[in-house]
Enzyme design. Structure first.
Site, PDB file in Angstrom:
ATOM      1  N   ASP A 172       0.856  -1.134  -0.044  1.00  0.00           N
ATOM      2  CA  ASP A 172       0.047   0.078   0.328  1.00  0.00           C
ATOM      3  C   ASP A 172       0.893   1.107   0.029  1.00  0.00           C
ATOM      4  OD1 ASP A 172      -3.314   0.743   0.592  1.00  0.00           O
ATOM      5  OD2 ASP A 172      -1.720   2.238   1.519  1.00  0.00           O
ATOM      6  N   THR A 204      -7.472  -1.948  -4.289  1.00  0.00           N
ATOM      7  CA  THR A 204      -7.327  -0.684  -4.539  1.00  0.00           C
ATOM      8  C   THR A 204      -8.373   0.008  -5.463  1.00  0.00           C
ATOM      9  OG1 THR A 204      -6.441  -1.054  -6.915  1.00  0.00           O
ATOM     10  CG2 THR A 204      -4.846  -1.355  -5.047  1.00  0.00           C
ATOM     11  N   ARG A 233     -12.635  -3.811  -8.041  1.00  0.00           N
ATOM     12  CA  ARG A 233     -12.807  -2.995  -9.166  1.00  0.00           C
ATOM     13  C   ARG A 233     -12.488  -3.728 -10.449  1.00  0.00           C
ATOM     14  NH1 ARG A 233     -15.732  -0.881  -5.901  1.00  0.00           N
ATOM     15  NH2 ARG A 233     -15.916   1.463  -5.440  1.00  0.00           N
ATOM     16  N   GLU A 262     -19.664  -4.044 -16.660  1.00  0.00           N
ATOM     17  CA  GLU A 262     -20.595  -4.649 -15.992  1.00  0.00           C
ATOM     18  C   GLU A 262     -22.119  -4.106 -16.442  1.00  0.00           C
ATOM     19  OE1 GLU A 262     -20.246  -4.471 -11.931  1.00  0.00           O
ATOM     20  OE2 GLU A 262     -18.289  -5.430 -11.952  1.00  0.00           O
ATOM     21  N   HIS A 280     -21.000  -9.201  -8.805  1.00  0.00           N
ATOM     22  CA  HIS A 280     -20.694  -7.924  -8.163  1.00  0.00           C
ATOM     23  C   HIS A 280     -21.735  -8.157  -6.805  1.00  0.00           C
ATOM     24  CE1 HIS A 280     -18.938  -3.249  -8.459  1.00  0.00           C
ATOM     25  NE2 HIS A 280     -19.033  -3.916  -7.349  1.00  0.00           N
ATOM     26  N   LEU A 281     -21.190  -8.856  -5.977  1.00  0.00           N
ATOM     27  CA  LEU A 281     -22.025  -9.166  -4.627  1.00  0.00           C
ATOM     28  C   LEU A 281     -21.299  -8.691  -3.631  1.00  0.00           C
ATOM     29  CD1 LEU A 281     -23.660 -12.439  -5.379  1.00  0.00           C
ATOM     30  CD2 LEU A 281     -24.685 -10.307  -5.965  1.00  0.00           C
ATOM     31  N   GLY A 282     -20.170  -8.051  -3.741  1.00  0.00           N
ATOM     32  CA  GLY A 282     -19.403  -7.716  -2.376  1.00  0.00           C
ATOM     33  C   GLY A 282     -19.989  -6.742  -1.380  1.00  0.00           C
TER      34      GLY A 282
END
Length: 528
Positions: A172, A204, A233, A262, A280-282
């Site tokens: 990071d 990130t 992402r 998407e 995309h279920l985060g």
């Protein structure tokens, strides 16, 4: 007084419970409104709460006669015209912390599903195929997880991985040895992480610098049989390169929750048996959806009762008379931050900003936020703004000090910014020259005159005959045209600096050649 609150997207009833319990709020929930209907209805409301469905456009904002605050129950604000909101004095708030736990849990779930091939085995069983040999997985214990991006979610993922008795190595831009030691993780560069890891997870933001961060060259550096997770992402991983790496046997597994486009249009990755995926279920948990609604509800209540908010994403109101004095310096402050980001070698630990001259007599908080925005933006992207810059600096453990002096050393106003880290201290000072715009007038102990624009090259060197010519020749051989060159020295034959303005980005190979010259101590490319 009663405030009218319009909720135009479905929100958890538990999430808006704080609003229902607070005095003085009239809540109206009307979902699936057309833009025309919303434009008509918004005229009567003081606050608007949305998720991602409602598009809060400039047209909607301009029709909102009483609107004072917009709450986005989620992390992003892509569906809200921030510029229009700011122009109309409307505060926009979101819920940046609400989905942290949900996203971290989903990452670990994807990691374990991939390692043990659970979705593939279930699919086979659903097709009445009892096959144990084809779905032999690997244990996580004693394996190394590489975490690229150790923000809120990355930190939670690292903690959970250690609970699985994994070793963790992380990168990071704001991670220091001290912070890593407290977390019990190793740290290194992106290259160090991808070389050492058995599993790699990315956390990130999607920026110009992070798009296709995991690409064909990166896959070549990884261990054979590495496994990849992306719940951050779409676009951080080059999907074509990932496909090729899986087909070649370099990558043994991939777990993907996000994609470059998407909804997905190219499903060939999903044809590979090594890939597990979700749409995309985060952040898609009951708790996360409730949490983000609670956060924005509390901010709406706080705004109308105390005038303060916690998670604003646009510029707060500033008295007009103060704004008139400081607004011309906004761009200068941000450019000083950007300049020192590239000039400093290492992670910022302390930032000191001094305002001298007439600026000492006004509120300079917005200028400090702009300077921090410039300092942080290179690593954190467009999510950094004037309002959250100080919050993000504090979150990254950066100490920020602000001071004033009526003495400006020959200038009407002077902003001096100092960045300290483990490798030392770098300083830059800037001012506005009448009719000539922003200038950087001091770098470390050298008095300079630099226009903070375009592509710059900063060179530390020994003051020897012929150095300037050799620099020009080398850059010419690289096809780099020098627009301006300035040389400043402490004394004849001593330490000196050279600042070049060039017409295009200098390639790393050209900079390396410059640094190889005997008289050159260090070369830094600065992109303004």
């Amino acid at each position: 007084m009663t405030y009218n609150i319009l909720i135009s997207d479905p929100l958890s009833e538990d999430g808006i419970y704080p609003l229902r319990q607070a005095d003085g709020f009239n809540i109206v929930m009307e979902t699936n409104l057309t833009p025309e209907q919303l434009g008509e209805r918004i005229k009567d409301f003081d606050a608007l709460l949305v998720r991602s469905q409602t598009q809060v456009t400039r047209d909607i904002i301009e029709k909102a006669q009483h609107l004072k605050i917009i709450g986005r129950a989620g992390v992003g604000v892509d569906n809200i015209d921030l510029e229009a909101a700011t122009e109309h004095g409307i505060i926009v708030v979101n819920a940046p912390d609400g989905n942290t736990n949900s996203a971290a849990e989903h990452t670990i779930a994807m990691l374990m599903s991939m390692a043990r091939k659970i979705p593939q085995a279930f699919y086979a069983l659903r097709n009445q195929n009892w096959d144990r040999k084809s779905y032999v997985g690997v244990e996580l214990k004693n394996k190394t997880l590489g975490v690229i991006g150790l923000g809120r979610i990355g930190t939670e993922v690292a903690a959970r991985a250690k609970g699985q008795r994994m070793n963790v190595i992380a990168y990071d831009p704001f991670l220091t040895a001290e912070k890593a030691a407290k977390m019990g993780v190793d740290f290194g560069s992106v290259e160090d992480v991808i070389k050492a890891a058995d599993f790699i997870t990315v956390h990130t933001p999607l920026l110009k610098e992070t798009r296709h961060l995991i690409n064909a060259e990166a896959f070549k550096l990884m261990k054979d049989g590495v496994q990849i997770i992306n719940c951050a992402r779409g676009g951080i991983i080059d999907e074509n390169a990932l496909y090729d790496a899986i087909k070649a046997g370099k990558v043994a597994g991939a777990a993907l929750d996000v994609f470059e486009q998407e909804p997905m249009v190219d499903f060939r990755l999903l044809d590979l048996p090594e890939v597990v995926a979700t749409p995309h279920l985060g952040a898609s948990t009951i708790e996360a959806q409730e949490s983000v609604a609670v956060d924005v509800s509390n901010d709406v209540i706080s705004y109308f009762t105390t005038g303060t908010v916690r998670n604003s994403v646009n510029l707060p109101s500033v008295p007009k008379e103060v704004m008139a004095k400081i607004e011309p310096y906004f761009d200068l402050a941000e450019r000083l931050g950007r300049f020192l980001t590239d000039l400093s070698d290492g992670t910022a630990e302390e930032v000191n900003i001094q305002y001298s001259g007439d600026l000492a007599n006004v509120e300079v908080g917005p200028l400090t936020r702009n300077a921090l925005k410039g300092l942080l933006k290179r690593h954190l992207g467009e999510n950094v703004n004037d309002v959250n810059a100080l919050y993000l600096a504090n979150q990254k453990g950066i100490t920020v000090n602000e001071s004033k002096s009526t003495t400006a050393k020959g200038f009407t106003n002077l902003i001096t910014m100092e960045v300290k880290n483990a490798n030392g201290t770098r300083t830059a000072a800037g001012t506005l020259l009448n009719g000539q715009g922003a200038r950087i007038v001091k770098v470390d102990n050298y008095l300079v005159d630099i226009v903070p624009q375009g592509h710059l090259v900063f060179i530390r060197h020994n003051d020897r005959p012929g150095v300037i010519g050799r620099v020009g020749t080398l850059l010419g051989e690289e096809g780099v045209n020098i627009a301006t060159m300035q040389v400043f020295r402490s004394n004849a034959g001593g330490d000196a600096i050279m600042m070049l303005s060039i017409d295009k980005v200098a390639e790393d190979s050209g900079l390396a050649q410059l640094e190889s010259l005997a008289e050159i101590e260090h070369v830094t490319a600065i992109n303004m």
